[in-house]
Design a protein around this motif. Structure first.
Motif, PDB file in Angstrom:
ATOM      1  N   MET A 197       2.464   0.985   6.063  1.00 40.19           N
ATOM      2  CA  MET A 197       1.212   0.242   6.024  1.00 40.19           C
ATOM      3  C   MET A 197       0.243   0.866   6.998  1.00 40.19           C
ATOM      4  O   MET A 197       0.429   0.799   8.206  1.00 40.19           O
ATOM      5  CB  MET A 197       1.478  -1.219   6.433  1.00 40.19           C
ATOM      6  N   VAL A 198      -0.819   1.471   6.444  1.00 38.66           N
ATOM      7  CA  VAL A 198      -1.787   2.125   7.306  1.00 38.66           C
ATOM      8  C   VAL A 198      -2.483   1.086   8.168  1.00 38.66           C
ATOM      9  O   VAL A 198      -2.876   0.039   7.679  1.00 38.66           O
ATOM     10  CB  VAL A 198      -2.843   2.861   6.458  1.00 38.66           C
ATOM     11  N   GLY A 199      -2.605   1.396   9.430  1.00 34.66           N
ATOM     12  CA  GLY A 199      -3.411   0.554  10.288  1.00 34.66           C
ATOM     13  C   GLY A 199      -2.860  -0.830  10.548  1.00 34.66           C
ATOM     14  O   GLY A 199      -3.578  -1.747  10.920  1.00 34.66           O
ATOM     15  N   TRP A 200      -1.553  -1.019  10.360  1.00 36.50           N
ATOM     16  CA  TRP A 200      -0.985  -2.335  10.684  1.00 36.50           C
ATOM     17  C   TRP A 200       0.321  -2.160  11.453  1.00 36.50           C
ATOM     18  O   TRP A 200       1.145  -1.378  11.035  1.00 36.50           O
ATOM     19  CB  TRP A 200      -0.697  -3.148   9.410  1.00 36.50           C
ATOM     20  N   SER A 227       0.855  -1.193   0.000  1.00 35.53           N
ATOM     21  CA  SER A 227       0.000   0.000   0.000  1.00 35.53           C
ATOM     22  C   SER A 227       0.881   1.230   0.000  1.00 35.53           C
ATOM     23  O   SER A 227       2.031   1.201   0.413  1.00 35.53           O
ATOM     24  CB  SER A 227      -0.878   0.034   1.230  1.00 35.53           C
ATOM     25  N   ASN A 229       6.063   2.147   8.771  1.00 31.91           N
ATOM     26  CA  ASN A 229       6.395   1.174   7.736  1.00 31.91           C
ATOM     27  C   ASN A 229       5.527   1.282   6.499  1.00 31.91           C
ATOM     28  O   ASN A 229       5.479   0.367   5.709  1.00 31.91           O
ATOM     29  CB  ASN A 229       6.268  -0.259   8.294  1.00 31.91           C
ATOM     30  N   ASP A 236       2.101   6.763   8.591  1.00 28.75           N
ATOM     31  CA  ASP A 236       1.972   5.546   9.394  1.00 28.75           C
ATOM     32  C   ASP A 236       3.249   4.735   9.333  1.00 28.75           C
ATOM     33  O   ASP A 236       3.980   4.777   8.364  1.00 28.75           O
ATOM     34  CB  ASP A 236       0.809   4.697   8.877  1.00 28.75           C
TER      35      ASP A 236
END
Lengths: 580, 215
Positions: free
Chosen positions: B87-90, B77, B85, B83
């Motif tokens: 990756m949003v939301g992970w 993504s 690394n 965010d």
């Protein structure tokens, strides 16, 4: 033709024994008379998706409600996946209810909704006997709104701000509580960031003899705790503020004595910023504790172990992964009543493990705690063997959420996918209602889930699967499925369109970073007029998308309210303009 | 009414890579990340350059080239709102937990007495705070001059390798195929690509590109 039917009064009395919404819904389907009687005596309504119905529809059906529970944004909003401004405004609900329920509405419970100060003021002035306000993971309001609630709700019993985002405009909102006794039973202000006026807090606590739950914010320093606890020795649940201070023996002994005085204490939380030397002050209450939330506490072993091993009656433990495998083994040995375990990551973004917490810890707890039924576990490695063992140990598992931090991690010993392990979970745990998958998984796991997880109500899936077949297995096999949330999986149009009818039997479906095309969304919306198909795309105006373009985020939910009109520019509801 | 047949044998992963043309890449003046709140002074323009005699030589370097094809084929993504690394939301942790995690790391870097020990992955910290960076030296077989690169600008082996190849003035079309090797914390030289990206970033000390003889 009318056979003798029971008089309305009798029916009403009978229905008063029905407390579950499910039972009441069934009863309303029996016949028109029962529908009419039931709807007039229903007092409590739960709406799992605020856009599934409108305030007017609810008020028309239920003219006299005491309690309303509303949920707004989808679950993945907790992880930043739902853009700001998406929706879930409570204002229209409050406005409508203030007209229709001024004398009956007493309780409002909201989760993931946008609440304004205007609404809070309206609540405080419209509902004459208002008692309970619960705002979990909400946002949009300030301490001014809270001041209105404090000032005007003379019968307030519960004020719980959960993990809401509150704008702190002033520290003196607490002073707006009336002088004299309050009827407060529960107060949770742990999410507030700014300074608190301590004398207001002390006065409030002293004047609330019925207070059973008190959760303080980080702004309350450790030195203040003995005094506050002495004013409320009847507390059943207590959340500390900051739990750190220079080590001073008199402060320690005061604190220990204060805790000793709380003979009814069963639940502890808080522990922001811990000074380990002060932990023994809570030892006097440990043996009575059934619930312990250390999920924000940076305590490590051996201090952590020493604390937990004293809590033999623990039923619920939330903790950081500082507990490590050794701590979990000790937990398994000493807490035989444990029902719920949540282990959160202390360093979720670090590239390497900072603690020695592996699959072994979870296996140990599954082995030693016969009542364990709810698990949330963040870790960095897993094996099929461990999952199979856990499944065999705990067929009574109801909620199993495993988060392996690195996406697509295989069984670290065999390097195989974790299909067999998770498969064992769904096969053995026949009462499983909630499941979160992670690690390397193929379509096979979804075959198992579709075949075995008949009671599964909520499934969360991220970075897994091979093809549409996976999604198809779930949608066609899981009879009880209500909520499905998917991110970064190779699921596309075929499974969705082939199982369109299933979507109307569910509350909602979330899919982000998958391969569903815009064209499929259009097709689906034409096929299923009672679904709202929301396409969320922050990258460009949705109108310019071509049919085959994959949508960024997709949120589908059943509704009798039709399309909504309060959405921002980056949300488009398919087929909104088409006449049916 | 449209009926769709679901065939028994569906083809494999039908995920398409993201079409980067949709994003305004424009002129890539050293700004890799398609988002704005990135490492300050994003020194993807490598200025610290040395020749084999370890003499500092300042050079004008070519603009870095963004290779559209993500060589390892992961469904990556785009970076959003800074965010971790990219990756949003992970991992799925809430905002409060993320904030506390940052706070405790910040305390570590500030050298304050901290209860938390975080295994540090190398220069600038192995973590991903908003001002984290990770500079490593890169050498290419046959080329005298070494470079330095900020690994925190990358998210995959493929983009790293391709970028490095371009940086040294080579290109795949001309038959220049290289393997990426790295020296880890124990001093061993390994072939890059076997461990998860984040573990790699945590342990890498220096990089070397060697010609791929099998091509």
């Amino acid at each position: 033709m009318a056979s003798a039917s029971l008089p309305e009064q009798v029916l009403k009395h009978l229905f008063s024994f029905l407390t579950s919404d499910k039972d009441r819904n069934c009863v309303s389907l029996v016949c028109k008379l029962w529908y009419e009687v039931e709807r007039r005596c229903r007092r409590s309504v739960f709406i799992g998706n605020c856009y599934a119905v409108t305030p007017d529809i609810m008020i028309r059906r239920f003219p006299q409600l005491t309690s309303l529970t509303l949920k707004g944004k989808p679950h993945f909003a907790d992880f930043n996946l739902v853009p700001d401004g998406w929706g879930a405004y409570v204002d229209p609900w409050i406005a409508a209810m203030s007209q229709s329920y001024p004398f009956c509405l007493e309780e409002i419970r909201l989760k993931r909704m946008v609440v304004t100060d205007e609404s809070l003021e309206l609540i405080s002035t419209s509902f004459h006997n208002f008692k309970v306000l619960i705002l979990l993971s909400c946002e949009g309001f300030t301490t001014d709104g809270l001041a209105a609630i404090a000032a005007n709700c003379r019968n307030l019993r519960e004020l719980d701000l959960g993990e809401s985002e509150v704008e702190d405009l002033s520290s003196d909102w607490l002073s707006h509580f009336p002088d004299g006794c309050t009827s407060l039973v529960s107060l949770n202000i742990s999410c507030l960031g700014s300074e608190i006026n301590f004398s207001d807090l002390e006065r409030l606590i002293t004047c609330s003899p019925n207070l059973k739950t008190l959760r303080l914010s980080q702004a309350v320093p450790l030195e203040k705790l003995p005094d506050l606890l002495c004013r409320a020795p009847q507390l059943v649940e207590f959340g500390t503020g900051a739990y750190s201070s220079e080590v001073q023996s008199d402060v320690f002994s005061n604190l220990e004595e204060a805790f000793s005085g709380c003979k009814k204490l069963e639940g502890l939380s808080g522990f922001w910023d811990v000074t380990p030397a002060y932990l023994p002050a809570v030892y006097p209450v440990c043996s009575r504790l059934t619930s312990l939330n250390l999920s924000y506490a940076t305590i490590q072993n051996p201090d952590l172990n020493k604390l937990i091993s004293r809590c033999h009656n623990l039923q619920r433990l939330w903790v950081l992964d500082y507990i490590e495998d050794t701590g979990l083994q000790a937990l398994a040995a000493s807490c035989k009543d444990l029902q719920e375990l949540r282990v959160f990551p202390s360093d979720p973004f670090g590239p390497e493990p900072n603690v020695s917490l592996t699959e072994q810890g979870l296996v140990a707890v599954s082995d030693g705690c016969p009542k364990l039924q709810t698990v949330l576990y963040f870790c960095r490695q897993m094996t099929n063997a461990a999952l199979v063992t856990i499944a065999r140990n705990r067929p009574n598992m109801i909620c199993f959420r495993l988060c392996i931090l690195e996406p697509r991690s295989p069984d670290y010993l065999t390097l195989e996918p974790l299909d067999a392990g998770f498969g064992a979970i769904v096969e053995q745990c026949k009462e499983l209602r909630r499941l979160s998958l992670s690690g390397l998984l193929t379509d096979r796991i979804f075959e198992y889930i579709g075949a075995h997880a008949k009671k599964l109500e909520m499934l969360s899936v991220a970075f897994v699967g091979d093809s549409d077949l996976g999604l198809h297995h779930v949608l066609s096999g899981c009879e009880s499925l209500r909520k499905l949330e998917i991110r970064d999986c190779p699921f596309g149009d075929k499974a969705l369109l082939a199982n369109a009818a299933k979507l109307e039997t569910m509350r909602s479906l979330w899919m982000s970073s998958c391969s569903v095309s815009f064209g499929a969304c259009e097709l689906l919306s034409q096929k299923m007029p009672r679904l709202n198909i929301e396409v969320i795309d922050e990258n460009g105006p949705p109108d310019t998308q071509s049919e085959s373009c994959p949508v960024e985020k997709l949120y589908i939910y059943r509704t009798v309210a039709g399309p909504r009109f309060d959405m921002p520019g980056f949300v488009r509801i398919m087929n909104q303009d088409a006449a049916h | 009414m449209m009926e769709l047949q679901l065939g028994l044998a569906l083809c494999g992963n039908s995920a398409k890579g993201y079409n980067l043309d949709d994003f305004n890449i424009g002129s890539l003046c050293g700004n890799f990340n398609l988002n704005n709140n990135i490492m300050k002074g994003s020194s993807s323009e490598i200025l610290d350059v040395q020749d084999e005699n370890n003499v500092q030589v300042l050079q004008t370097l070519p603009l870095l080239v963004w290779d559209k094809d993500d060589a390892d084929g992961h469904n990556e993504s785009q970076r959003k709102d800074g965010d971790e690394n990219g990756m949003v939301g992970w991992p799925p942790v809430n905002a409060l937990r993320k904030k506390l995690c940052h706070q405790s790391r910040h305390r570590l870097y500030a050298g304050a007495m901290n209860y938390v020990t975080v295994k540090n992955g190398g220069v600038g910290g192995g973590g991903r705070g908003s001002n984290c960076y990770k500079y490593v030296k890169v050498k290419m077989e046959g080329i005298g001059i070494a470079r330095k690169i900020d690994l925190s600008n990358f998210q995959s082996y493929g983009t790293l390798t391709d970028t490095l190849i371009s940086m040294f003035g080579k290109s795949r079309e001309n038959g220049d195929v290289y393997k990426l090797t790295y020296q880890d914390k124990e001093g061993d030289w390994l072939l890059a690509g076997d461990v998860p990206w984040r573990a790699f970033v945590g342990s890498v000390q220096r990089l070397k590109l060697i010609r791929d003889e099998d091509y």
